[in-house]
Design a protein around this motif. Structure first.
Motif, short mmCIF file in Angstrom:
data_model
loop_
_atom_site.label_atom_id
_atom_site.label_comp_id
_atom_site.label_asym_id
_atom_site.label_seq_id
_atom_site.Cartn_x
_atom_site.Cartn_y
_atom_site.Cartn_z
N ARG A 1 -12.60 -52.43 -9.97
CA ARG A 1 -13.26 -51.71 -11.12
C ARG A 1 -14.64 -52.33 -11.62
O ARG A 1 -14.84 -52.30 -12.67
CB ARG A 1 -12.40 -51.87 -12.21
CG ARG A 1 -10.86 -50.95 -12.05
CD ARG A 1 -10.19 -50.77 -13.21
NE ARG A 1 -8.83 -50.09 -13.08
CZ ARG A 1 -7.92 -50.00 -14.03
NH1 ARG A 1 -8.06 -50.27 -14.96
NH2 ARG A 1 -7.01 -49.18 -13.48
N SER A 2 -15.58 -52.66 -10.32
CA SER A 2 -16.75 -53.08 -10.87
C SER A 2 -17.78 -52.03 -11.39
O SER A 2 -17.45 -50.87 -11.21
CB SER A 2 -17.12 -53.52 -9.45
OG SER A 2 -17.71 -52.59 -8.54
N LYS A 3 -18.60 -52.56 -12.17
CA LYS A 3 -19.70 -51.83 -12.72
C LYS A 3 -20.55 -50.98 -11.70
O LYS A 3 -20.48 -49.41 -12.06
CB LYS A 3 -20.52 -52.42 -13.85
CG LYS A 3 -21.41 -51.63 -14.31
CD LYS A 3 -22.37 -52.38 -15.34
CE LYS A 3 -23.28 -51.69 -16.00
NZ LYS A 3 -24.17 -52.40 -16.95
N ARG B 1 -18.75 -59.69 -12.97
CA ARG B 1 -18.34 -61.06 -13.17
C ARG B 1 -17.25 -61.26 -12.02
O ARG B 1 -16.98 -62.36 -11.55
CB ARG B 1 -17.68 -61.44 -14.64
CG ARG B 1 -18.91 -61.27 -15.57
CD ARG B 1 -18.19 -61.21 -16.97
NE ARG B 1 -19.31 -61.52 -17.88
CZ ARG B 1 -19.23 -61.00 -19.33
NH1 ARG B 1 -17.83 -60.72 -19.63
NH2 ARG B 1 -20.17 -61.06 -20.10
N GLN B 2 -16.24 -60.17 -12.04
CA GLN B 2 -15.16 -60.37 -10.84
C GLN B 2 -15.37 -58.97 -10.19
O GLN B 2 -14.75 -57.78 -10.72
CB GLN B 2 -13.75 -60.68 -11.29
CG GLN B 2 -13.64 -62.03 -12.22
CD GLN B 2 -12.22 -62.15 -12.81
OE1 GLN B 2 -11.39 -61.48 -12.34
NE2 GLN B 2 -12.26 -63.08 -13.55
N HIS B 3 -16.14 -58.75 -9.08
CA HIS B 3 -16.48 -57.54 -8.42
C HIS B 3 -15.41 -57.14 -7.56
O HIS B 3 -14.90 -55.91 -7.61
CB HIS B 3 -17.73 -57.92 -7.67
CG HIS B 3 -18.29 -56.72 -7.53
ND1 HIS B 3 -19.44 -55.94 -8.22
CD2 HIS B 3 -18.12 -55.69 -6.45
CE1 HIS B 3 -19.95 -54.66 -7.72
NE2 HIS B 3 -18.98 -54.63 -6.98
N LEU B 4 -14.84 -57.89 -6.45
CA LEU B 4 -14.02 -57.39 -5.55
C LEU B 4 -13.08 -58.68 -5.06
O LEU B 4 -13.26 -59.90 -5.27
CB LEU B 4 -14.64 -56.97 -4.40
CG LEU B 4 -15.64 -57.74 -3.71
CD1 LEU B 4 -14.96 -58.66 -2.43
CD2 LEU B 4 -16.77 -56.93 -2.79
N ARG B 5 -12.13 -58.25 -4.65
CA ARG B 5 -10.84 -58.85 -3.98
C ARG B 5 -10.77 -58.82 -2.60
O ARG B 5 -10.85 -57.69 -2.16
CB ARG B 5 -9.40 -58.79 -4.74
CG ARG B 5 -8.41 -60.02 -4.00
CD ARG B 5 -7.31 -59.59 -4.91
NE ARG B 5 -7.39 -60.03 -6.07
CZ ARG B 5 -6.75 -59.27 -7.30
NH1 ARG B 5 -6.96 -57.96 -7.03
NH2 ARG B 5 -6.96 -59.76 -8.42
N LEU B 6 -10.64 -60.07 -1.75
CA LEU B 6 -10.35 -59.99 -0.18
C LEU B 6 -9.15 -60.78 0.00
O LEU B 6 -9.03 -61.67 -0.64
CB LEU B 6 -11.52 -60.94 0.45
CG LEU B 6 -12.99 -60.13 0.10
CD1 LEU B 6 -14.11 -61.46 0.29
CD2 LEU B 6 -13.32 -59.36 1.23
N GLY C 1 -10.21 -47.76 -3.42
CA GLY C 1 -8.98 -48.50 -3.51
C GLY C 1 -9.06 -49.82 -2.77
O GLY C 1 -9.90 -50.60 -2.80
N ALA C 2 -7.94 -49.83 -1.87
CA ALA C 2 -8.15 -50.88 -0.72
C ALA C 2 -8.24 -50.53 0.53
O ALA C 2 -7.91 -49.38 1.00
CB ALA C 2 -7.04 -51.77 -0.97
N ARG C 3 -9.13 -51.24 1.24
CA ARG C 3 -9.36 -51.04 2.76
C ARG C 3 -9.39 -51.86 3.63
O ARG C 3 -9.89 -53.12 3.39
CB ARG C 3 -10.71 -50.27 2.76
CG ARG C 3 -11.36 -49.92 4.04
CD ARG C 3 -12.59 -49.31 4.21
NE ARG C 3 -12.96 -49.01 5.26
CZ ARG C 3 -14.03 -48.25 5.80
NH1 ARG C 3 -14.66 -47.33 5.03
NH2 ARG C 3 -14.51 -48.25 7.24
#
Length: 238
Positions: free
Chosen positions: A74-76, A56-61, A88-90
């Motif tokens: 923390r996507s499934k 539902r909320q998979h990743l953030r840009l 983490g973040a990249r």
């Protein structure tokens, strides 16, 4: 989820782009013109891709100091960048490939670059003279559905549209009943939705489509598997 993210500076005239490779939404390109944008299948996300493998909320840009950063929420099914799982973040670089659940491919295009061509790219407004001529088209932005250049009016209900959208995005592939539940009733997570409710929704959608075009059966039941959309080229219609 906080849906109103701070906007980027007004003077900026070029932004990075996320492209859904092989996607079939009306415009599978998203401009990263905000400080933060969330990608997921939930309608409140900034970038909505209605595919069940996406959380539902998979990743953030995020835009940080002129650079784009991707962060898994923390996507499934996980997120991969250039074949490596994101933990983490990249920071992203022009041309990086983002994969979701190893099946859904996204491309990061840096500002000033030209977005790559994708297969089955549909227009912003449907139908269009530049379209491939599908008999039925839909616009995810306005939820407008056209059949042979006639708009369905009144518009489809939200459950009817969600069902049609997942069938359309599957490009003729079969959507299982679980796929339908995930797309139409995302909060149910497969429980509390009977087969009768699914069949009733399919029947109502068929009736709405038939009211505009009774010559063709768009939604096909694949016994034991689910449903698929039969959406031929308009010039091939009999």
């Amino acid at each position: 989820m906080e849906n109103a993210f701070p906007e980027m500076p007004q003077g900026a005239d070029e932004y990075p782009v996320i492209v859904w490779l092989d996607g079939s939404l009306s415009n599978p390109h998203w401009l990263l013109d905000r400080a933060q944008m969330v990608l997921g299948r939930e309608e409140t996300c900034d970038i909505v891709i209605p595919v069940r493998q996406i959380s539902r909320q998979h990743l953030r840009l995020k835009m940080e100091g002129g650079s784009a950063v991707v962060e898994d929420l923390r996507s499934k099914n996980g997120t991969w960048v250039n074949g490596y799982r994101l933990t983490g973040a990249r920071e992203l670089e022009d041309g990086d490939e983002i994969r979701i659940s190893k099946d859904i491919r996204l491309r990061f295009v840096g500002s000033g670059a030209t977005a790559p061509a994708t297969t089955r790219v549909l227009p912003d407004v449907i139908p269009s003279s530049a379209m491939t001529g599908l008999r039925m088209m839909l616009d995810p932005e306005t939820r407008e559905v056209r059949i042979k250049d006639e708009i369905i009016d009144p518009p489809l209900s939200l459950p009817q549209y969600r069902l049609l959208e997942i069938l359309f995005a599957s490009q003729g592939g079969v959507c299982s009943r679980n796929d339908v539940v995930d797309a139409v009733w995302p909060d149910a997570m497969g429980s509390g939705v009977s087969e009768q409710a699914i069949d009733a929704l399919v029947r109502r959608l068929r009736d709405r489509l038939a009211a505009v075009d009774g010559e063709h059966r768009y939604i096909v039941t694949v016994r034991g598997h689910g449903f698929r959309l039969d959406n031929p080229q308009e010039d091939s219609a009999e």
